[in-house]
Design a protein around this motif. Structure first.
Motif, PDB file in Angstrom:
ATOM      1  N   GLN A 285      10.841   7.523  20.532  1.00  0.00           N
ATOM      2  CA  GLN A 285      11.038   8.085  19.203  1.00  0.00           C
ATOM      3  C   GLN A 285      10.967   7.019  18.100  1.00  0.00           C
ATOM      4  O   GLN A 285      10.915   7.354  16.940  1.00  0.00           O
ATOM      5  CB  GLN A 285      12.377   8.816  19.165  1.00  0.00           C
ATOM      6  CG  GLN A 285      12.370  10.044  20.076  1.00  0.00           C
ATOM      7  CD  GLN A 285      13.691  10.779  20.043  1.00  0.00           C
ATOM      8  OE1 GLN A 285      14.583  10.432  19.299  1.00  0.00           O
ATOM      9  NE2 GLN A 285      13.790  11.807  20.863  1.00  0.00           N
ATOM     10  N   LEU A 286      10.936   5.749  18.462  1.00  0.00           N
ATOM     11  CA  LEU A 286      10.820   4.680  17.472  1.00  0.00           C
ATOM     12  C   LEU A 286       9.350   4.479  17.106  1.00  0.00           C
ATOM     13  O   LEU A 286       8.471   4.701  17.927  1.00  0.00           O
ATOM     14  CB  LEU A 286      11.367   3.363  18.046  1.00  0.00           C
ATOM     15  CG  LEU A 286      12.865   3.306  18.338  1.00  0.00           C
ATOM     16  CD1 LEU A 286      13.201   1.983  19.010  1.00  0.00           C
ATOM     17  CD2 LEU A 286      13.662   3.475  17.072  1.00  0.00           C
TER      18      LEU A 286
ATOM     19  N   GLN B 146       8.600  -1.086  16.140  1.00  0.00           N
ATOM     20  CA  GLN B 146      10.001  -1.347  16.456  1.00  0.00           C
ATOM     21  C   GLN B 146      10.310  -1.232  17.957  1.00  0.00           C
ATOM     22  O   GLN B 146      11.407  -1.563  18.371  1.00  0.00           O
ATOM     23  CB  GLN B 146      10.889  -0.374  15.682  1.00  0.00           C
ATOM     24  CG  GLN B 146      10.862  -0.621  14.185  1.00  0.00           C
ATOM     25  CD  GLN B 146      11.726   0.392  13.438  1.00  0.00           C
ATOM     26  OE1 GLN B 146      12.058   1.434  13.973  1.00  0.00           O
ATOM     27  NE2 GLN B 146      12.071   0.065  12.207  1.00  0.00           N
ATOM     28  N   ARG B 147       9.351  -0.780  18.717  1.00  0.00           N
ATOM     29  CA  ARG B 147       9.575  -0.644  20.165  1.00  0.00           C
ATOM     30  C   ARG B 147       9.632  -2.007  20.815  1.00  0.00           C
ATOM     31  O   ARG B 147       8.888  -2.919  20.457  1.00  0.00           O
ATOM     32  CB  ARG B 147       8.449   0.159  20.810  1.00  0.00           C
ATOM     33  CG  ARG B 147       8.479   1.609  20.407  1.00  0.00           C
ATOM     34  CD  ARG B 147       7.427   2.377  21.140  1.00  0.00           C
ATOM     35  NE  ARG B 147       7.286   3.686  20.517  1.00  0.00           N
ATOM     36  CZ  ARG B 147       6.262   4.480  20.676  1.00  0.00           C
ATOM     37  NH1 ARG B 147       5.271   4.112  21.450  1.00  0.00           N
ATOM     38  NH2 ARG B 147       6.215   5.631  20.084  1.00  0.00           N
ATOM     39  N   GLN B 148      10.525  -2.131  21.756  1.00  0.00           N
ATOM     40  CA  GLN B 148      10.687  -3.396  22.466  1.00  0.00           C
ATOM     41  C   GLN B 148       9.604  -3.501  23.529  1.00  0.00           C
ATOM     42  O   GLN B 148       9.408  -2.597  24.323  1.00  0.00           O
ATOM     43  CB  GLN B 148      12.078  -3.443  23.102  1.00  0.00           C
ATOM     44  CG  GLN B 148      12.434  -4.753  23.697  1.00  0.00           C
ATOM     45  CD  GLN B 148      13.853  -4.732  24.249  1.00  0.00           C
ATOM     46  OE1 GLN B 148      14.378  -3.674  24.542  1.00  0.00           O
ATOM     47  NE2 GLN B 148      14.442  -5.905  24.381  1.00  0.00           N
ATOM     48  N   GLN B 149       8.893  -4.594  23.511  1.00  0.00           N
ATOM     49  CA  GLN B 149       7.834  -4.816  24.493  1.00  0.00           C
ATOM     50  C   GLN B 149       8.433  -5.420  25.746  1.00  0.00           C
ATOM     51  O   GLN B 149       9.313  -6.269  25.679  1.00  0.00           O
ATOM     52  CB  GLN B 149       6.772  -5.770  23.909  1.00  0.00           C
ATOM     53  CG  GLN B 149       6.056  -5.201  22.714  1.00  0.00           C
ATOM     54  CD  GLN B 149       5.242  -3.958  23.068  1.00  0.00           C
ATOM     55  OE1 GLN B 149       4.628  -3.905  24.114  1.00  0.00           O
ATOM     56  NE2 GLN B 149       5.280  -2.960  22.186  1.00  0.00           N
ATOM     57  N   GLN B 150       7.896  -5.025  26.895  1.00  0.00           N
ATOM     58  CA  GLN B 150       8.364  -5.614  28.142  1.00  0.00           C
ATOM     59  C   GLN B 150       7.691  -6.962  28.309  1.00  0.00           C
ATOM     60  O   GLN B 150       6.475  -7.086  28.184  1.00  0.00           O
ATOM     61  CB  GLN B 150       8.022  -4.703  29.327  1.00  0.00           C
ATOM     62  CG  GLN B 150       8.851  -3.436  29.349  1.00  0.00           C
ATOM     63  CD  GLN B 150       8.578  -2.618  30.607  1.00  0.00           C
ATOM     64  OE1 GLN B 150       7.628  -2.868  31.304  1.00  0.00           O
ATOM     65  NE2 GLN B 150       9.432  -1.641  30.838  1.00  0.00           N
ATOM     66  N   GLN B 151       8.481  -7.984  28.520  1.00  0.00           N
ATOM     67  CA  GLN B 151       7.980  -9.343  28.696  1.00  0.00           C
ATOM     68  C   GLN B 151       7.844  -9.636  30.186  1.00  0.00           C
ATOM     69  O   GLN B 151       8.703  -9.243  30.964  1.00  0.00           O
ATOM     70  CB  GLN B 151       8.953 -10.365  28.068  1.00  0.00           C
ATOM     71  CG  GLN B 151       9.140 -10.195  26.582  1.00  0.00           C
ATOM     72  CD  GLN B 151       7.889 -10.631  25.813  1.00  0.00           C
ATOM     73  OE1 GLN B 151       7.202 -11.547  26.238  1.00  0.00           O
ATOM     74  NE2 GLN B 151       7.615  -9.966  24.711  1.00  0.00           N
TER      75      GLN B 151
END
Length: 180
Positions: free
Chosen positions: A159-160, A164-169
């Motif tokens: 929903q962001l 603003q979504r957190q990326q998987q590192q």
């Protein structure tokens, strides 16, 4: 002078010929009611065997036991031909009660036991195959669920807006540069 019948005279046990005659009548009635080997307390086989205890050469009793044996032999064969092995074995065992040394029944029992063993082996093989297929299907479902997990973002992240979504590192940086 005749003596009157006393209670003692009235209860005298029947003579062997009278008992044999009564047993043969009983056996005939039991045969007509299909009480060949059961109930245990009153059946044709038991009556005929008792006659033979009293008179080992009684032809009627011998023939009656042979009829019982033949009946169970025939019905056992029919059951086995129709694939009802357990039922066939039960009839064979009843026939062997009448004639324990009957070669035909003994051979039928041997054949029926072999057939039952084959049936049990086939049933076991089918069960093992079914278990193997179920386990294989369960593994496929687990693998499919695992493959779908990374593709589905969490409900809160989806929903962001994208920036603003957190990326998987990755756990480590393959290029050797610190990109933070």
């Amino acid at each position: 002078a005749e003596q009157p019948a006393t209670a003692e005279n009235a209860t005298t046990p029947p003579t062997a010929p009278q008992e044999i005659q009564q047993l043969l009548v009983d056996a005939q009635q039991q045969m007509s009611r299909r009480q060949l080997t059961s109930p245990a307390s009153s059946n044709a086989l038991r009556s005929y065997q008792r006659v033979l205890e009293l008179e080992p050469t009684n032809a009627v009793a011998t023939e009656g036991i042979q009829r019982i044996t033949t009946y169970y032999q025939d019905i056992a064969k029919q059951s086995l031909l129709e694939g009802r092995t357990d039922e066939g074995l039960a009839y064979i065992n009843r026939g062997l009660r009448a004639a324990p040394d009957n070669a035909i029944l003994l051979n039928l029992r041997r054949e029926a036991r072999s057939a039952k063993q084959r049936e049990d082996q086939q049933r076991q093989a089918l069960l093992e195959e079914r278990r193997r297929q179920e386990a294989q299907q369960a593994r496929r479902q687990e693998e499919a669920q695992i493959r779908e997990l990374p593709r589905q973002p969490s409900a809160a992240q989806s929903q962001l807006p994208w920036w603003q979504r957190q990326q998987q590192q990755p756990a480590f940086n393959e290029s050797g540069f610190n990109q933070r």
